[in-house]
Motif scaffolding. Sequence first.
Motif, short mmCIF file in Angstrom:
data_model
loop_
_atom_site.label_atom_id
_atom_site.label_comp_id
_atom_site.label_asym_id
_atom_site.label_seq_id
_atom_site.Cartn_x
_atom_site.Cartn_y
_atom_site.Cartn_z
N LEU A 195 57.13 54.43 0.69
CA LEU A 195 56.97 54.41 2.01
C LEU A 195 55.36 54.88 2.12
O LEU A 195 55.33 56.07 2.98
N PHE A 196 54.71 54.43 1.40
CA PHE A 196 53.18 54.77 1.54
C PHE A 196 52.82 56.25 1.08
O PHE A 196 51.80 56.87 1.72
N VAL A 197 53.64 56.74 0.25
CA VAL A 197 53.56 58.02 -0.56
C VAL A 197 53.69 59.23 0.34
O VAL A 197 54.34 60.17 0.07
N VAL A 198 52.77 59.42 1.57
CA VAL A 198 52.84 60.63 2.35
C VAL A 198 54.32 61.12 2.68
O VAL A 198 54.39 62.20 2.39
N PRO A 199 55.24 60.25 3.23
CA PRO A 199 56.40 60.72 3.33
C PRO A 199 57.14 61.08 2.05
O PRO A 199 57.94 62.41 2.15
N GLY A 200 56.91 60.59 0.78
CA GLY A 200 57.64 61.21 -0.39
C GLY A 200 57.00 62.48 -0.55
O GLY A 200 57.85 63.46 -0.99
N VAL A 201 55.70 62.90 -0.41
CA VAL A 201 55.12 64.12 -0.66
C VAL A 201 55.82 65.06 0.31
O VAL A 201 56.11 66.27 -0.19
N ALA A 241 66.15 63.01 -5.30
CA ALA A 241 65.52 61.99 -5.99
C ALA A 241 65.46 60.71 -5.25
O ALA A 241 64.34 60.03 -5.03
N VAL A 242 66.65 60.24 -4.50
CA VAL A 242 66.59 58.96 -3.78
C VAL A 242 65.75 59.30 -2.28
O VAL A 242 64.91 58.41 -2.09
N ALA A 243 65.78 60.50 -1.94
CA ALA A 243 65.15 60.63 -0.71
C ALA A 243 63.66 60.64 -0.76
O ALA A 243 62.85 59.90 -0.21
N THR A 244 63.34 61.39 -1.84
CA THR A 244 61.71 61.43 -2.41
C THR A 244 61.16 60.22 -2.79
O THR A 244 60.19 59.66 -2.33
N GLY A 245 62.07 59.39 -3.57
CA GLY A 245 61.71 58.27 -4.17
C GLY A 245 61.27 57.11 -2.99
O GLY A 245 60.48 56.54 -3.14
N ILE A 246 62.32 57.30 -2.00
CA ILE A 246 62.24 56.13 -0.88
C ILE A 246 60.79 56.55 -0.05
O ILE A 246 60.05 55.66 0.18
N ILE A 285 53.01 75.70 -0.43
CA ILE A 285 53.81 75.19 -1.19
C ILE A 285 53.07 73.83 -1.65
O ILE A 285 53.12 73.51 -2.85
N PHE A 286 52.41 73.05 -0.80
CA PHE A 286 51.84 71.71 -1.47
C PHE A 286 50.85 72.08 -2.16
O PHE A 286 50.69 71.52 -3.31
N ILE A 328 58.11 68.52 -0.53
CA ILE A 328 57.82 70.09 -0.23
C ILE A 328 59.10 70.47 0.84
O ILE A 328 59.46 71.70 0.48
N VAL A 329 59.67 69.86 1.48
CA VAL A 329 60.89 70.34 2.39
C VAL A 329 62.15 70.49 1.42
O VAL A 329 62.48 71.60 1.54
#
Length: 259
Positions: free
Chosen positions: A141-147, A132-137, A184-185, A151-152
Amino acid sequence: MRDVTAFSVGDIIRTTLAVYFNNLSAFLPLSLIALAPSFLIVLLPESSSFNDPPILPDPDADPVASSEAMFPFYIVAIREGLVGWLCPILLNAALAYGVVRHLRGGQAGFVESLAQFAGRVVPAIGVTVIVAVATGIGFLLFVVPGVWLSIVLWVALPVVVIERGGLRAITRSADLTSGFRGPIFGLALILVVADYVVVSVAGWIVSAILTDALLVYCVKQFVVVVAAGIYATAVSITYHDLRVLKEGVDTRSVSAVFD
Protein backbone atom coordinates in the motif's frame (compact mmCIF):
# COMPACT_ATOMS: atom_id res chain seq x y z
CA MET A 1 25.03 -3.82 33.36
CA ARG A 2 23.87 -1.34 30.73
CA ASP A 3 23.04 2.11 32.03
CA VAL A 4 20.40 3.86 29.91
CA THR A 5 19.50 7.52 30.42
CA ALA A 6 18.34 8.45 26.90
CA PHE A 7 17.46 6.81 23.61
CA SER A 8 20.60 7.24 21.55
CA VAL A 9 20.86 5.77 18.04
CA GLY A 10 24.64 6.09 18.05
CA ASP A 11 24.94 4.39 21.42
CA ILE A 12 22.65 1.55 20.32
CA ILE A 13 24.76 0.96 17.20
CA ARG A 14 28.01 0.93 19.20
CA THR A 15 26.50 -1.41 21.78
CA THR A 16 25.07 -3.64 19.05
CA LEU A 17 28.47 -4.24 17.48
CA ALA A 18 30.08 -4.89 20.87
CA VAL A 19 27.36 -7.30 22.01
CA TYR A 20 27.22 -9.20 18.71
CA PHE A 21 30.95 -9.78 18.31
CA ASN A 22 31.45 -10.56 22.02
CA ASN A 23 28.86 -13.32 21.64
CA LEU A 24 29.79 -14.42 18.13
CA SER A 25 30.26 -18.06 19.13
CA ALA A 26 26.60 -18.23 20.18
CA PHE A 27 24.97 -15.68 17.87
CA LEU A 28 26.48 -16.92 14.60
CA PRO A 29 25.19 -20.51 14.86
CA LEU A 30 21.83 -19.24 16.15
CA SER A 31 21.60 -16.99 13.11
CA LEU A 32 22.45 -19.92 10.83
CA ILE A 33 19.69 -22.01 12.40
CA ALA A 34 17.07 -19.26 12.13
CA LEU A 35 17.99 -18.40 8.53
CA ALA A 36 18.65 -21.96 7.32
CA PRO A 37 15.21 -22.43 5.67
CA SER A 38 15.72 -19.33 3.53
CA PHE A 39 19.04 -20.71 2.25
CA LEU A 40 18.03 -24.33 1.81
CA ILE A 41 14.89 -23.56 -0.16
CA VAL A 42 17.03 -21.79 -2.76
CA LEU A 43 19.23 -24.89 -3.06
CA LEU A 44 16.45 -27.40 -3.64
CA PRO A 45 17.56 -29.96 -6.26
CA GLU A 46 14.50 -29.17 -8.34
CA SER A 47 12.38 -26.09 -8.84
CA SER A 48 14.64 -23.47 -7.29
CA SER A 49 16.10 -20.23 -8.58
CA PHE A 50 19.64 -21.59 -8.08
CA ASN A 51 19.41 -25.14 -9.48
CA ASP A 52 16.58 -24.77 -11.97
CA PRO A 53 16.48 -21.25 -13.40
CA PRO A 54 13.85 -20.71 -16.10
CA ILE A 55 14.86 -20.97 -19.75
CA LEU A 56 12.78 -18.40 -21.55
CA PRO A 57 12.01 -18.41 -25.27
CA ASP A 58 12.34 -15.22 -27.24
CA PRO A 59 9.31 -13.11 -26.21
CA ASP A 60 9.30 -11.41 -29.62
CA ALA A 61 9.13 -14.71 -31.46
CA ASP A 62 6.57 -16.38 -29.20
CA PRO A 63 5.07 -14.07 -26.52
CA VAL A 64 2.54 -16.70 -25.38
CA ALA A 65 5.19 -19.36 -24.81
CA SER A 66 7.38 -16.84 -23.03
CA SER A 67 4.55 -15.86 -20.71
CA GLU A 68 3.76 -19.49 -19.91
CA ALA A 69 7.42 -20.24 -19.22
CA MET A 70 7.52 -17.47 -16.62
CA PHE A 71 4.75 -18.97 -14.48
CA PRO A 72 6.93 -21.59 -12.70
CA PHE A 73 9.50 -18.86 -12.11
CA TYR A 74 6.90 -16.70 -10.38
CA ILE A 75 5.88 -19.61 -8.13
CA VAL A 76 9.49 -20.25 -7.13
CA ALA A 77 10.14 -16.53 -6.57
CA ILE A 78 7.07 -16.17 -4.34
CA ARG A 79 7.95 -19.26 -2.30
CA GLU A 80 11.58 -18.26 -1.79
CA GLY A 81 10.63 -14.64 -1.17
CA LEU A 82 8.15 -15.53 1.58
CA VAL A 83 10.60 -17.77 3.41
CA GLY A 84 13.33 -15.16 2.96
CA TRP A 85 10.99 -12.53 4.46
CA LEU A 86 10.00 -14.62 7.48
CA CYS A 87 13.37 -15.98 8.62
CA PRO A 88 15.14 -12.66 9.41
CA ILE A 89 12.11 -11.58 11.46
CA LEU A 90 12.24 -14.87 13.39
CA LEU A 91 15.93 -14.23 14.05
CA ASN A 92 14.90 -11.30 16.28
CA ALA A 93 13.50 -13.88 18.70
CA ALA A 94 16.47 -16.24 18.40
CA LEU A 95 18.98 -13.68 19.68
CA ALA A 96 16.80 -11.88 22.25
CA TYR A 97 17.77 -14.03 25.23
CA GLY A 98 21.49 -13.83 24.59
CA VAL A 99 21.40 -10.07 24.06
CA VAL A 100 19.58 -9.39 27.33
CA ARG A 101 21.89 -11.78 29.18
CA HIS A 102 24.89 -9.87 27.92
CA LEU A 103 23.40 -6.50 28.83
CA ARG A 104 22.89 -7.87 32.33
CA GLY A 105 26.61 -8.52 32.58
CA GLY A 106 26.71 -12.17 31.59
CA GLN A 107 27.42 -14.10 28.41
CA ALA A 108 24.88 -16.63 27.22
CA GLY A 109 26.22 -19.79 25.65
CA PHE A 110 24.91 -21.29 22.45
CA VAL A 111 23.12 -24.22 24.11
CA GLU A 112 21.40 -22.03 26.70
CA SER A 113 20.33 -19.48 24.09
CA LEU A 114 19.08 -22.19 21.76
CA ALA A 115 17.06 -23.78 24.57
CA GLN A 116 15.36 -20.47 25.37
CA PHE A 117 14.58 -19.91 21.70
CA ALA A 118 13.28 -23.45 21.23
CA GLY A 119 10.97 -23.02 24.20
CA ARG A 120 9.33 -20.01 22.54
CA VAL A 121 9.60 -21.02 18.89
CA VAL A 122 5.88 -21.74 18.35
CA PRO A 123 4.58 -18.33 19.52
CA ALA A 124 7.62 -16.71 17.88
CA ILE A 125 6.67 -18.22 14.52
CA GLY A 126 3.07 -17.08 14.99
CA VAL A 127 4.09 -13.49 15.73
CA THR A 128 6.65 -13.61 12.90
CA VAL A 129 3.92 -14.50 10.41
CA ILE A 130 1.66 -11.71 11.71
CA VAL A 131 4.46 -9.14 11.53
CA ALA A 132 5.47 -10.28 8.03
CA VAL A 133 1.91 -10.25 6.67
CA ALA A 134 1.06 -6.89 8.25
CA THR A 135 4.21 -5.15 7.05
CA GLY A 136 4.07 -6.88 3.67
CA ILE A 137 0.54 -5.60 3.04
CA GLY A 138 1.66 -2.20 4.28
CA PHE A 139 4.51 -2.07 1.77
CA LEU A 140 2.12 -3.00 -1.02
CA LEU A 141 0.00 0.00 0.00
CA PHE A 142 2.47 2.60 -1.27
CA VAL A 143 5.35 1.64 1.09
CA VAL A 144 4.72 4.22 3.83
CA PRO A 145 2.22 2.08 5.80
CA GLY A 146 4.70 -0.80 5.67
CA VAL A 147 7.50 1.34 7.04
CA TRP A 148 5.25 2.64 9.82
CA LEU A 149 4.11 -0.87 10.79
CA SER A 150 7.70 -2.11 10.77
CA ILE A 151 8.59 0.52 13.37
CA VAL A 152 5.44 -0.09 15.45
CA LEU A 153 6.19 -3.85 15.53
CA TRP A 154 9.95 -3.38 15.87
CA VAL A 155 10.29 -5.14 19.25
CA ALA A 156 7.44 -7.68 19.01
CA LEU A 157 9.75 -10.71 18.78
CA PRO A 158 11.92 -9.82 21.81
CA VAL A 159 8.65 -9.43 23.76
CA VAL A 160 7.72 -13.01 22.85
CA VAL A 161 10.95 -14.37 24.35
CA ILE A 162 11.74 -11.98 27.22
CA GLU A 163 8.20 -11.44 28.49
CA ARG A 164 6.86 -14.86 27.50
CA GLY A 165 4.31 -13.06 25.35
CA GLY A 166 2.13 -14.47 22.59
CA LEU A 167 -0.11 -12.45 20.34
CA ARG A 168 -0.15 -9.66 22.92
CA ALA A 169 3.41 -8.97 21.77
CA ILE A 170 1.84 -6.98 18.91
CA THR A 171 0.13 -4.43 21.18
CA ARG A 172 3.04 -4.53 23.63
CA SER A 173 5.46 -3.53 20.87
CA ALA A 174 3.14 -0.71 19.84
CA ASP A 175 3.12 0.56 23.43
CA LEU A 176 6.89 0.36 23.86
CA THR A 177 7.72 2.09 20.58
CA SER A 178 5.20 4.89 21.08
CA GLY A 179 7.02 8.19 21.47
CA PHE A 180 10.28 6.82 20.06
CA ARG A 181 9.28 5.87 16.51
CA GLY A 182 11.24 8.69 14.89
CA PRO A 183 14.59 7.63 16.37
CA ILE A 184 13.76 3.97 15.77
CA PHE A 185 13.10 4.78 12.11
CA GLY A 186 16.50 6.50 11.94
CA LEU A 187 18.14 3.45 13.51
CA ALA A 188 16.36 1.08 11.12
CA LEU A 189 17.33 3.21 8.12
CA ILE A 190 21.01 3.20 9.12
CA LEU A 191 20.96 -0.57 9.63
CA VAL A 192 19.20 -1.27 6.32
CA VAL A 193 21.53 0.97 4.31
CA ALA A 194 24.63 -0.44 6.01
CA ASP A 195 23.35 -3.98 5.45
CA TYR A 196 22.74 -3.29 1.75
CA VAL A 197 26.15 -1.69 1.22
CA VAL A 198 28.10 -4.40 3.05
CA VAL A 199 26.28 -7.31 1.39
CA SER A 200 26.50 -5.70 -2.07
CA VAL A 201 30.20 -4.90 -1.80
CA ALA A 202 30.99 -8.34 -0.38
CA GLY A 203 28.98 -9.97 -3.17
CA TRP A 204 30.83 -7.98 -5.83
CA ILE A 205 34.24 -8.88 -4.36
CA VAL A 206 33.40 -12.57 -3.97
CA SER A 207 31.99 -12.81 -7.50
CA ALA A 208 35.17 -11.21 -8.87
CA ILE A 209 37.44 -13.64 -7.03
CA LEU A 210 35.58 -16.97 -7.15
CA THR A 211 34.17 -18.80 -10.16
CA ASP A 212 32.22 -21.67 -8.58
CA ALA A 213 28.56 -20.58 -8.35
CA LEU A 214 27.77 -22.61 -5.23
CA LEU A 215 30.84 -21.35 -3.38
CA VAL A 216 29.99 -17.76 -4.31
CA TYR A 217 26.45 -18.26 -3.04
CA CYS A 218 27.66 -19.74 0.28
CA VAL A 219 30.13 -16.92 0.93
CA LYS A 220 27.49 -14.30 0.11
CA GLN A 221 25.02 -15.95 2.46
CA PHE A 222 27.59 -16.03 5.25
CA VAL A 223 27.84 -12.24 4.97
CA VAL A 224 24.03 -12.08 5.01
CA VAL A 225 23.97 -14.17 8.20
CA VAL A 226 26.36 -11.81 9.99
CA ALA A 227 24.49 -8.71 8.82
CA ALA A 228 21.13 -10.18 9.86
CA GLY A 229 22.54 -11.09 13.27
CA ILE A 230 23.76 -7.55 13.84
CA TYR A 231 20.34 -6.19 12.83
CA ALA A 232 18.56 -8.59 15.21
CA THR A 233 20.94 -7.66 18.03
CA ALA A 234 20.04 -3.99 17.54
CA VAL A 235 16.33 -4.87 17.79
CA SER A 236 16.78 -6.56 21.17
CA ILE A 237 18.95 -3.75 22.51
CA THR A 238 16.23 -1.30 21.45
CA TYR A 239 13.67 -3.39 23.32
CA HIS A 240 15.83 -3.35 26.44
CA ASP A 241 16.42 0.40 26.31
CA LEU A 242 12.73 1.18 25.71
CA ARG A 243 11.73 -0.82 28.78
CA VAL A 244 14.31 0.91 30.94
CA LEU A 245 13.33 4.38 29.71
CA LYS A 246 9.55 3.97 29.63
CA GLU A 247 8.99 1.72 32.64
CA GLY A 248 11.87 2.64 34.91
CA VAL A 249 13.08 -0.95 35.20
CA ASP A 250 16.75 -1.83 35.30
CA THR A 251 18.55 -4.48 33.28
CA ARG A 252 18.14 -7.07 36.02
CA SER A 253 14.37 -6.57 36.05
CA VAL A 254 14.17 -6.89 32.25
CA SER A 255 15.75 -10.33 32.38
CA ALA A 256 14.15 -11.51 35.64
CA VAL A 257 11.93 -13.93 33.71
CA PHE A 258 14.94 -16.20 33.22
CA ASP A 259 15.76 -16.49 36.94
